[in-house]
Design a protein around this motif. Structure first.
Motif, PDB file in Angstrom:
ATOM      1  N   LEU A 392      -9.293 -11.826   9.496  1.00  0.00           N
ATOM      2  CA  LEU A 392      -8.871 -11.936   8.233  1.00  0.00           C
ATOM      3  C   LEU A 392      -9.363 -10.751   7.238  1.00  0.00           C
ATOM      4  CD1 LEU A 392      -9.263 -14.832   9.140  1.00  0.00           C
ATOM      5  CD2 LEU A 392     -10.239 -15.530   7.147  1.00  0.00           C
ATOM      6  N   VAL A 393     -10.146 -10.161   7.651  1.00  0.00           N
ATOM      7  CA  VAL A 393     -10.791  -8.710   6.841  1.00  0.00           C
ATOM      8  C   VAL A 393      -9.558  -7.860   6.807  1.00  0.00           C
ATOM      9  CG1 VAL A 393     -12.211  -6.910   6.631  1.00  0.00           C
ATOM     10  CG2 VAL A 393     -13.096  -9.205   6.761  1.00  0.00           C
ATOM     11  N   ALA A 394      -8.917  -7.684   7.982  1.00  0.00           N
ATOM     12  CA  ALA A 394      -7.890  -6.671   8.536  1.00  0.00           C
ATOM     13  C   ALA A 394      -6.730  -7.125   7.470  1.00  0.00           C
ATOM     14  CB  ALA A 394      -7.745  -6.603   9.700  1.00  0.00           C
ATOM     15  N   VAL A 395      -6.263  -8.642   7.528  1.00  0.00           N
ATOM     16  CA  VAL A 395      -5.171  -8.626   6.724  1.00  0.00           C
ATOM     17  C   VAL A 395      -5.321  -8.520   5.152  1.00  0.00           C
ATOM     18  CG1 VAL A 395      -3.552 -10.787   6.088  1.00  0.00           C
ATOM     19  CG2 VAL A 395      -4.255 -10.304   8.366  1.00  0.00           C
ATOM     20  N   ALA A 396      -6.611  -8.781   4.690  1.00  0.00           N
ATOM     21  CA  ALA A 396      -7.091  -8.524   3.301  1.00  0.00           C
ATOM     22  C   ALA A 396      -6.800  -7.189   3.142  1.00  0.00           C
ATOM     23  CB  ALA A 396      -8.393  -9.099   3.201  1.00  0.00           C
ATOM     24  N   ILE A 397      -7.366  -6.250   3.894  1.00  0.00           N
ATOM     25  CA  ILE A 397      -7.165  -4.720   3.502  1.00  0.00           C
ATOM     26  C   ILE A 397      -5.464  -4.374   3.511  1.00  0.00           C
ATOM     27  CG2 ILE A 397      -7.545  -2.452   4.257  1.00  0.00           C
ATOM     28  CD1 ILE A 397     -10.262  -3.530   5.555  1.00  0.00           C
ATOM     29  N   ALA A 398      -4.941  -4.869   4.467  1.00  0.00           N
ATOM     30  CA  ALA A 398      -3.348  -4.505   4.321  1.00  0.00           C
ATOM     31  C   ALA A 398      -2.634  -5.135   3.100  1.00  0.00           C
ATOM     32  CB  ALA A 398      -2.849  -5.193   5.708  1.00  0.00           C
ATOM     33  N   LEU A 399      -3.226  -6.335   2.731  1.00  0.00           N
ATOM     34  CA  LEU A 399      -2.517  -6.665   1.474  1.00  0.00           C
ATOM     35  C   LEU A 399      -2.980  -6.109   0.227  1.00  0.00           C
ATOM     36  CD1 LEU A 399      -3.184 -10.809   2.037  1.00  0.00           C
ATOM     37  CD2 LEU A 399      -0.838  -9.524   1.739  1.00  0.00           C
ATOM     38  N   ALA A 400      -4.256  -5.814   0.151  1.00  0.00           N
ATOM     39  CA  ALA A 400      -4.573  -4.807  -1.010  1.00  0.00           C
ATOM     40  C   ALA A 400      -3.991  -3.710  -0.942  1.00  0.00           C
ATOM     41  CB  ALA A 400      -6.230  -4.645  -0.902  1.00  0.00           C
ATOM     42  N   ALA A 418      -2.239  -9.408  -4.061  1.00  0.00           N
ATOM     43  CA  ALA A 418      -3.706  -9.013  -4.361  1.00  0.00           C
ATOM     44  C   ALA A 418      -4.790 -10.074  -4.455  1.00  0.00           C
ATOM     45  CB  ALA A 418      -3.463  -8.483  -5.744  1.00  0.00           C
ATOM     46  N   ALA A 419      -4.349 -11.141  -4.780  1.00  0.00           N
ATOM     47  CA  ALA A 419      -4.981 -12.525  -4.914  1.00  0.00           C
ATOM     48  C   ALA A 419      -5.485 -12.641  -3.464  1.00  0.00           C
ATOM     49  CB  ALA A 419      -4.359 -13.545  -5.737  1.00  0.00           C
ATOM     50  N   GLY A 420      -4.637 -12.948  -2.641  1.00  0.00           N
ATOM     51  CA  GLY A 420      -4.826 -13.309  -1.275  1.00  0.00           C
ATOM     52  C   GLY A 420      -5.894 -12.154  -0.547  1.00  0.00           C
ATOM     53  N   SER A 421      -5.551 -11.079  -0.763  1.00  0.00           N
ATOM     54  CA  SER A 421      -6.559 -10.005  -0.252  1.00  0.00           C
ATOM     55  C   SER A 421      -8.135 -10.444  -0.761  1.00  0.00           C
ATOM     56  CB  SER A 421      -6.218  -8.652  -0.903  1.00  0.00           C
ATOM     57  OG  SER A 421      -6.456  -8.410  -2.225  1.00  0.00           O
ATOM     58  N   VAL A 422      -8.301 -10.638  -2.147  1.00  0.00           N
ATOM     59  CA  VAL A 422      -9.704 -11.263  -2.345  1.00  0.00           C
ATOM     60  C   VAL A 422     -10.130 -12.348  -1.619  1.00  0.00           C
ATOM     61  CG1 VAL A 422     -11.174 -11.602  -4.466  1.00  0.00           C
ATOM     62  CG2 VAL A 422      -9.430  -9.977  -4.536  1.00  0.00           C
ATOM     63  N   VAL A 423      -9.073 -13.344  -1.551  1.00  0.00           N
ATOM     64  CA  VAL A 423      -9.468 -14.532  -1.001  1.00  0.00           C
ATOM     65  C   VAL A 423     -10.084 -14.251   0.542  1.00  0.00           C
ATOM     66  CG1 VAL A 423      -8.892 -17.011  -0.434  1.00  0.00           C
ATOM     67  CG2 VAL A 423      -8.496 -15.772  -2.909  1.00  0.00           C
ATOM     68  N   LEU A 424      -8.802 -13.686   1.190  1.00  0.00           N
ATOM     69  CA  LEU A 424      -9.191 -13.375   2.609  1.00  0.00           C
ATOM     70  C   LEU A 424     -10.204 -12.623   3.142  1.00  0.00           C
ATOM     71  CD1 LEU A 424      -5.304 -12.968   3.864  1.00  0.00           C
ATOM     72  CD2 LEU A 424      -7.008 -15.373   4.321  1.00  0.00           C
ATOM     73  N   CYS A 447     -17.417  -9.935  -8.727  1.00  0.00           N
ATOM     74  CA  CYS A 447     -17.604  -9.108  -9.700  1.00  0.00           C
ATOM     75  C   CYS A 447     -16.693  -7.777  -9.509  1.00  0.00           C
ATOM     76  CB  CYS A 447     -18.994  -8.765  -9.915  1.00  0.00           C
ATOM     77  SG  CYS A 447     -20.001 -10.170 -10.405  1.00  0.00           S
ATOM     78  N   GLY A 448     -16.600  -7.298  -8.358  1.00  0.00           N
ATOM     79  CA  GLY A 448     -16.004  -5.966  -8.164  1.00  0.00           C
ATOM     80  C   GLY A 448     -14.439  -6.237  -8.300  1.00  0.00           C
ATOM     81  N   ALA A 449     -14.094  -7.277  -7.949  1.00  0.00           N
ATOM     82  CA  ALA A 449     -12.371  -7.585  -8.076  1.00  0.00           C
ATOM     83  C   ALA A 449     -12.177  -7.828  -9.795  1.00  0.00           C
ATOM     84  CB  ALA A 449     -11.968  -8.654  -7.644  1.00  0.00           C
ATOM     85  N   VAL A 450     -13.129  -8.366 -10.620  1.00  0.00           N
ATOM     86  CA  VAL A 450     -12.799  -8.587 -12.051  1.00  0.00           C
ATOM     87  C   VAL A 450     -13.033  -7.077 -12.623  1.00  0.00           C
ATOM     88  CG1 VAL A 450     -13.849  -9.243 -14.153  1.00  0.00           C
ATOM     89  CG2 VAL A 450     -13.684 -10.889 -12.160  1.00  0.00           C
ATOM     90  N   GLY A 451     -14.181  -6.226 -12.385  1.00  0.00           N
ATOM     91  CA  GLY A 451     -14.259  -5.077 -12.704  1.00  0.00           C
ATOM     92  C   GLY A 451     -12.898  -4.088 -12.491  1.00  0.00           C
ATOM     93  N   LEU A 452     -12.360  -4.233 -11.156  1.00  0.00           N
ATOM     94  CA  LEU A 452     -11.201  -3.235 -10.925  1.00  0.00           C
ATOM     95  C   LEU A 452      -9.950  -4.051 -11.666  1.00  0.00           C
ATOM     96  CD1 LEU A 452     -10.010  -1.361  -8.745  1.00  0.00           C
ATOM     97  CD2 LEU A 452      -9.868  -3.359  -7.392  1.00  0.00           C
ATOM     98  N   ASP A 457      -6.197   2.317 -15.025  1.00  0.00           N
ATOM     99  CA  ASP A 457      -5.094   3.155 -14.297  1.00  0.00           C
ATOM    100  C   ASP A 457      -4.677   2.048 -13.165  1.00  0.00           C
ATOM    101  OD1 ASP A 457      -7.694   3.161 -13.051  1.00  0.00           O
ATOM    102  OD2 ASP A 457      -7.287   4.846 -11.778  1.00  0.00           O
ATOM    103  N   VAL A 458      -5.272   0.705 -13.063  1.00  0.00           N
ATOM    104  CA  VAL A 458      -4.931  -0.189 -11.947  1.00  0.00           C
ATOM    105  C   VAL A 458      -4.613  -1.469 -12.726  1.00  0.00           C
ATOM    106  CG1 VAL A 458      -5.584  -1.445 -10.006  1.00  0.00           C
ATOM    107  CG2 VAL A 458      -6.392   0.978 -10.271  1.00  0.00           C
ATOM    108  N   ALA A 459      -3.177  -1.874 -12.627  1.00  0.00           N
ATOM    109  CA  ALA A 459      -2.734  -3.313 -13.146  1.00  0.00           C
ATOM    110  C   ALA A 459      -3.155  -4.272 -12.305  1.00  0.00           C
ATOM    111  CB  ALA A 459      -1.434  -3.185 -13.408  1.00  0.00           C
ATOM    112  N   GLY A 460      -4.440  -4.828 -12.444  1.00  0.00           N
ATOM    113  CA  GLY A 460      -4.890  -5.645 -11.233  1.00  0.00           C
ATOM    114  C   GLY A 460      -4.770  -7.016 -11.667  1.00  0.00           C
ATOM    115  N   VAL A 461      -3.976  -7.577 -12.398  1.00  0.00           N
ATOM    116  CA  VAL A 461      -3.948  -8.919 -12.776  1.00  0.00           C
ATOM    117  C   VAL A 461      -4.046  -9.846 -11.430  1.00  0.00           C
ATOM    118  CG1 VAL A 461      -2.786 -10.906 -13.678  1.00  0.00           C
ATOM    119  CG2 VAL A 461      -2.525  -8.698 -14.771  1.00  0.00           C
ATOM    120  N   GLY A 462      -3.640  -9.397 -10.291  1.00  0.00           N
ATOM    121  CA  GLY A 462      -3.600  -9.844  -9.043  1.00  0.00           C
ATOM    122  C   GLY A 462      -5.052  -9.987  -8.456  1.00  0.00           C
ATOM    123  N   PHE A 463      -5.830  -9.109  -8.544  1.00  0.00           N
ATOM    124  CA  PHE A 463      -7.378  -9.144  -8.153  1.00  0.00           C
ATOM    125  C   PHE A 463      -8.038 -10.171  -9.096  1.00  0.00           C
ATOM    126  CE2 PHE A 463      -6.096  -4.789  -6.813  1.00  0.00           C
ATOM    127  CZ  PHE A 463      -6.026  -4.864  -5.401  1.00  0.00           C
TER     128      PHE A 463
END
Length: 647
Positions: A392-400, A418-424, A447-452, A457-463
């Motif tokens: 799961l962590v490997a897929v999360a990193i790939a999605l991000a 992006a949302a799936g990477s955080v959940v996985l 907290c990290g996803a919200v801050g990111l 410089d990062v359009a992180g609505v998905g995170f």
């Protein structure tokens, strides 16, 4: 003529002009349809939209009916060509005294409206009639034809009619002929809808006739058909049909062809080989992605994710491949569908709601299936090691990573990835950690996803969306797991308290209040969807924190302790809300005080002894009076309207 009469005359003229414009548009549309035999919305001959109804030859008939009704509406009493042009060009005069129109002119608007409603009613009637007459009769007839072929095969077996090879040949040739006839009707004679249905029926007949050469045991033994020959024949049939249908712009026939291709892939599991089934499935998936580069049809690609991973699951059960083979197949299928989603998001249809939902489903199904397959392969490869959650962590990193690569191209950005990477990521870590550690890590990831997500410089609505999902799941985990699995408060064992349920709830409450404050500062940066949740996501986190605080106090205390703690908790929230002038915080404080009051009056009066009951009422009364005084001091009686304003 006075101003009022003039105004009425102008409005009447506007209505007449609008009615004439509508009639002219219908006449032009009818003329176009009559000349071409199909709706003007069709992009090219033989093409059709993926989600729109397919235009058919019946449009010409309905257009002719519209033409007749419009001609009648122009002049009910005679030939439109004999209408006096002067009488049509000159407006009827209005009586300056009464403001009334001459006879026959004051009901013009009503007659126009009646004519329009009549035309619309006729169109509605023709629409359902066309749907039943062409689509449903055609689909039912195709199904009946396919079933009839099956019964014909059974009858041929029972009566000895022809031999197995002859039956297969007759069915294949007949199905191919029906497919060709349907394609001719769709592309040449402009019977698009009927032609697509006939083509699909012919494909099914030809396919299952070839399938019978190996699928039926008696056929297989009599003909001596090898599996590879049937697989090649079915593959050629599916490939040719798909190519022709892509050229004709028929997504439904393409989808049917690839569906039959996956049936062929499932048949290949009989070979019990390590390579045939996964290679076949991956070739089908690659073919659909390649088609998406030319025809951005989302439905076939989305449907193929279910079929691809479903056939791979059958392969996994039948063949039991080694971990390396399963991991390799997943490592190919997962990025292939990520690329397919990237291609589809480049289409102009990405603005359509249904199209976006298809893309979200594509990403979610691909990520979840790939994570499960990788997790199985990792555990199979290292049975003795603690590798739970690594897949799961490997897929999360790939999605991000995939999201970050295309983050600069907003039209191609996959928010679901992006949302799936955080959940996985949280899901994978949860498999390897204890309940308290899981809560701590999940809060840190949120907290990290919200801050990111708020970095310039990062359009992180998905995170941020992923953080919201994790936060919601974490609330459920606290109530279902931490509330029962972790140790409760114990004054005699501080270490157990610091590593038990009180610490878990306290960390969640503090973090959610902090996030609520963070979002209130940056509320203008939130999306419209986030603002719709309890007015804003700020309120959602504050409500979650307050609810967890109330439940946590109820879990750790009992009797009078709960009543006192709730009263003090509500008073604290009310005081903070008054000091910072935040209505939402004050409402939460009032809600907790109301809850404490209800408990004291409804439960404590009967469940507690005299001493405990007395303490509950005294503390509650003092707190409520203090809260009332705080309101009076903050707002004042003048603001509440209780005292006159003395100047």
């Amino acid at each position: 003529m006075d101003d009022e009469s003039l105004q009425r005359e102008i409005e009447r003229l506007r209505e007449e002009v609008a009615a004439l414009e509508r009639r002219l548009e219908r006449l032009e549309a009818a003329s176009d349809d009559g000349g071409h035999g199909s709706s003007g919305t069709e992009a090219a001959p033989g093409t059709e939209s993926e989600d729109s109804p397919i235009p058919g030859p019946e449009t010409a008939d309905s257009s002719a009916s519209d033409l007749d009704s419009d001609a009648t509406a122009v002049e009910p009493g005679g030939d439109p060509a004999e209408t006096d042009p002067e009488s049509e060009s000159l407006p009827a005069e209005t009586d300056p005294e009464s403001g009334s129109h001459p006879a026959g002119t004051e009901s013009t608007s009503e007659s126009n409206a009646a004519s329009d409603s009549t035309v619309e009613s006729a169109d509605d009637g023709r629409n359902w009639e066309v749907a039943v007459g062409i689509r449903w009769f055609g689909l039912a007839g195709s199904l009946a034809l396919v079933v009839g072929v099956v019964f014909f095969v059974q009858l041929a077996i029972d009566t000895g009619l022809l031999g197995p090879l002859g039956r297969v040949a007759v069915g294949t040739i007949g199905g191919a002929a029906l497919f060709g006839g349907g394609r001719y009707a769709a592309t040449r004679q402009r019977y698009v809808r009927w032609g697509r249905i006939a083509s699909g029926a012919g494909l099914a007949v030809a396919y299952f006739s070839l399938y019978a050469a190996y699928g039926f045991e008696t056929y297989r033994e009599t003909i001596g058909t090898p599996l590879w020959a049937v697989l090649v024949a079915l593959t050629v049939l599916v490939a040719v049909t798909a190519l022709v249908s892509v050229r004709d712009g028929a997504p439904l026939v393409v989808g049917e062809a690839f569906l039959l291709g996956y049936v062929t892939a499932s048949l290949s599991t009989d070979a019990a080989t390590l390579v045939v089934t996964p290679v076949y499935v991956l070739l089908l998936a690659a073919g659909l992605v390649a088609i998406a580069t030319v025809r951005p049809w989302s439905r076939p690609v989305v449907s193929s994710t279910f079929a691809t991973y479903g056939v791979l699951a059958l392969w996994l059960l039948d063949v039991d491949p080694p971990a390396a083979a399963l991991a390799a197949v997943t490592a190919v299928a997962f990025p292939l569908y990520l690329f397919g989603g990237y291609v589809l998001r480049g289409s102009d249809r990405v603005t359509e709601r249904r199209y976006r939902i298809h893309l979200i489903i594509l990403t979610v199904v691909n990520a979840v299936a790939a994570a499960l397959f990788l997790e199985l392969s990792v555990r199979d490869a290292f049975p003795e090691a603690a590798v739970e959650g690594l897949g799961l962590v490997a897929v999360a990193i790939a999605l991000a990573g995939a999201y970050t690569v295309v983050i600069r191209r907003s039209s191609r950005r996959d928010v679901a990835a992006a949302a799936g990477s955080v959940v996985l990521l949280v899901g994978g870590l949860q498999m390897a950690l204890e309940p308290l550690a899981t809560t701590v890590v999940a809060l840190a990831v949120v907290c990290g996803a919200v801050g990111l997500s708020f970095r310039s410089d990062v359009a992180g609505v998905g995170f941020r969306a992923g953080a919201h999902v994790v936060a919601g799941v974490l609330v459920l985990k606290l109530l279902a797991v931490d509330a029962t699995a972790l140790s409760p408060f114990d004054a005699a064992d501080p270490l157990a308290t610091l590593t038990g349920r009180p610490a878990s709830f306290a960390l969640a409450v503090a973090t959610f209040y902090a996030l609520s404050r963070w979002f209130s500062i940056r509320e203008t940066s939130l999306t419209a969807v986030e603002r719709r949740v309890d007015r804003s996501v700020t309120g959602s986190y504050a409500v979650a924190a307050t609810g967890l605080g109330v439940i946590g106090l109820a879990l750790e205390l009992s009797g009078t302790g709960i009543s006192v703690a709730w009263a003090l908790y509500g008073f604290t929230l009310l005081g903070i809300g008054l000091s910072v002038d935040r209505l939402g915080v004050r409402v939460l404080g009032i809600a907790v005080l109301v809850l404490a009051t209800a408990k004291v009056f409804l439960l404590d009066t009967s469940d507690l002894d005299t001493v405990a009951r007395t303490i509950s009422f005294l503390v509650l009364g003092a707190v409520l009076l203090a809260a009332s005084y705080s309101y009076a001091r903050s707002r004042g009686d003048l603001d509440l309207g209780y005292l006159p304003d003395r100047k």
